[in-house]
Motif scaffolding. Structure first.
Motif, mmCIF file in Angstrom:
data_model
loop_
_atom_site.group_PDB
_atom_site.id
_atom_site.type_symbol
_atom_site.label_atom_id
_atom_site.label_comp_id
_atom_site.label_asym_id
_atom_site.label_seq_id
_atom_site.Cartn_x
_atom_site.Cartn_y
_atom_site.Cartn_z
ATOM 1 N N GLU A 271 11.962 -19.882 8.647
ATOM 2 C CA GLU A 271 12.319 -18.464 8.725
ATOM 3 C C GLU A 271 12.877 -18.146 10.107
ATOM 4 O O GLU A 271 13.832 -17.386 10.249
ATOM 5 N N ASP A 272 12.259 -18.717 11.133
ATOM 6 C CA ASP A 272 12.730 -18.544 12.501
ATOM 7 C C ASP A 272 13.355 -19.864 12.949
ATOM 8 O O ASP A 272 12.686 -20.736 13.495
ATOM 9 N N GLU B 139 13.880 -24.938 16.100
ATOM 10 C CA GLU B 139 14.768 -25.798 16.886
ATOM 11 C C GLU B 139 14.172 -26.060 18.265
ATOM 12 O O GLU B 139 14.215 -27.187 18.770
ATOM 13 N N GLU B 140 13.584 -25.028 18.852
ATOM 14 C CA GLU B 140 12.961 -25.174 20.167
ATOM 15 C C GLU B 140 11.746 -26.090 20.093
ATOM 16 O O GLU B 140 11.506 -26.905 20.994
ATOM 17 N N ASP C 229 12.433 -33.329 9.718
ATOM 18 C CA ASP C 229 12.787 -32.380 10.774
ATOM 19 C C ASP C 229 14.004 -31.558 10.386
ATOM 20 O O ASP C 229 14.048 -30.340 10.608
ATOM 21 N N GLU C 230 15.007 -32.206 9.786
ATOM 22 C CA GLU C 230 16.215 -31.497 9.352
ATOM 23 C C GLU C 230 15.864 -30.449 8.303
ATOM 24 O O GLU C 230 16.380 -29.321 8.338
ATOM 25 N N GLN C 231 14.969 -30.822 7.378
ATOM 26 C CA GLN C 231 14.609 -29.900 6.304
ATOM 27 C C GLN C 231 13.723 -28.766 6.806
ATOM 28 O O GLN C 231 13.834 -27.627 6.340
ATOM 29 N N LEU C 232 12.854 -29.054 7.773
ATOM 30 C CA LEU C 232 12.042 -28.000 8.372
ATOM 31 C C LEU C 232 12.921 -26.967 9.052
ATOM 32 O O LEU C 232 12.679 -25.755 8.953
ATOM 33 N N LEU C 233 13.961 -27.436 9.734
ATOM 34 C CA LEU C 233 14.885 -26.532 10.413
ATOM 35 C C LEU C 233 15.668 -25.705 9.403
ATOM 36 O O LEU C 233 15.841 -24.491 9.575
ATOM 37 N N GLU C 234 16.102 -26.365 8.339
ATOM 38 C CA GLU C 234 16.882 -25.669 7.311
ATOM 39 C C GLU C 234 16.050 -24.609 6.590
ATOM 40 O O GLU C 234 16.555 -23.542 6.239
ATOM 41 N N GLN C 235 14.750 -24.893 6.388
ATOM 42 C CA GLN C 235 13.889 -24.003 5.607
ATOM 43 C C GLN C 235 13.129 -22.991 6.458
ATOM 44 O O GLN C 235 12.490 -22.084 5.925
#
Length: 243
Positions: free
Chosen positions: A170-171, A176-177, A162-168
């Motif tokens: 584009e939006d 985050e939502e 989840d942390e990496q998905l947020l970091e990578q």
């Protein structure tokens, strides 16, 4: 205040889950790390290979292993011994104008018995070198979460993804939502399951699994909410037992 000695470690201890895969080695389930991804991370920290870091082969050899046999009883014959390829390297890196060095080994089965008979691996030298480089980087903290066994905890891996998905993403706001809504949906599903549980044992299992999962994510608010709901619902079974 962070420890200066852990400056490299803190940068590289978390593993990008895109470059891992499950593998079975020697009958054990492990998390396999992509060597090229580790080199890419080292390049990010030290600079290009050969300039900011590198290695020199100090020793290379084939080590005799166990004797291999074929057949049973009087028909049993020796096929010779297994051979394992071993390489020893000197790994070096530069940090703040200083050069650091360490030595490490890499090993790979070269000649061994398989279901097809005796088999040789022509890629063994390359694999041994990659193994030695990965082990060298691990001593500096690269992918420490894997070597410390944190990848055995699926909740840790899930949180890391989840942390990496947020970091990578584009939006980032949309991602985050999405994660916030996923969290709320999970809490709601646990509460619903607690309310619909048919026994005290069933309810406790639901509670324990949820609390363990949320605690691993350090979500104290969610843990408090689940515990409160559990205590409230537990009275149903306490009253039944008293009656």
């Amino acid at each position: 205040m962070s420890n200066k000695n852990l400056r490299i470690w803190d940068q590289v201890e978390k593993t990008d889950t895109r470059y891992t895969k499950d593998a079975k080695v020697g009958g054990q389930q492990i998390t396999s790390l992509n060597g090229t991804a580790m080199i890419m991370k080292a390049t990010e920290v030290f600079g290009p290979a050969g300039i900011g870091f590198g290695w020199k082969v100090l020793e290379e050899r084939f080590d005799k292993g166990a004797e291999m046999f074929s057949g049973e009883g009087e028909k049993r014959i020796s096929l010779g011994h297994e051979l394992n390829h071993t390489v020893k390297i000197q790994f070096w890196f530069k940090q703040d104008g200083e050069r650091g060095e360490l030595e490490q080994y890499g090993c790979t089965p070269y000649l061994y018995k398989s279901k097809y008979g005796t088999t040789t691996d022509g890629e063994a030298p390359k694999k041994s070198l990659t193994d030695a480089i990965k082990k060298s980087l691990s001593m500096l903290g690269f992918s420490a979460d894997v070597f410390l066994g944190l990848f055995d905890d699926q909740e840790y891996v899930s949180q890391l993804k989840d942390e990496q998905l947020l970091e990578q993403a584009e939006d980032k706001a949309a991602e985050e939502e999405r994660q916030k809504q996923e969290r709320l949906d999970y809490i709601a599903s646990v509460i619903k399951s607690l309310r619909e549980a048919q026994s005290a044992n069933e309810m406790k299992k639901i509670h324990d699994v949820a609390v363990r999962k949320l605690a691993a994510r350090r979500d104290e608010k969610a843990v408090t909410r689940i515990v409160r709901e559990y205590e409230e619902q537990k009275t149903r079974f306490d009253e039944e037992k008293a009656a």
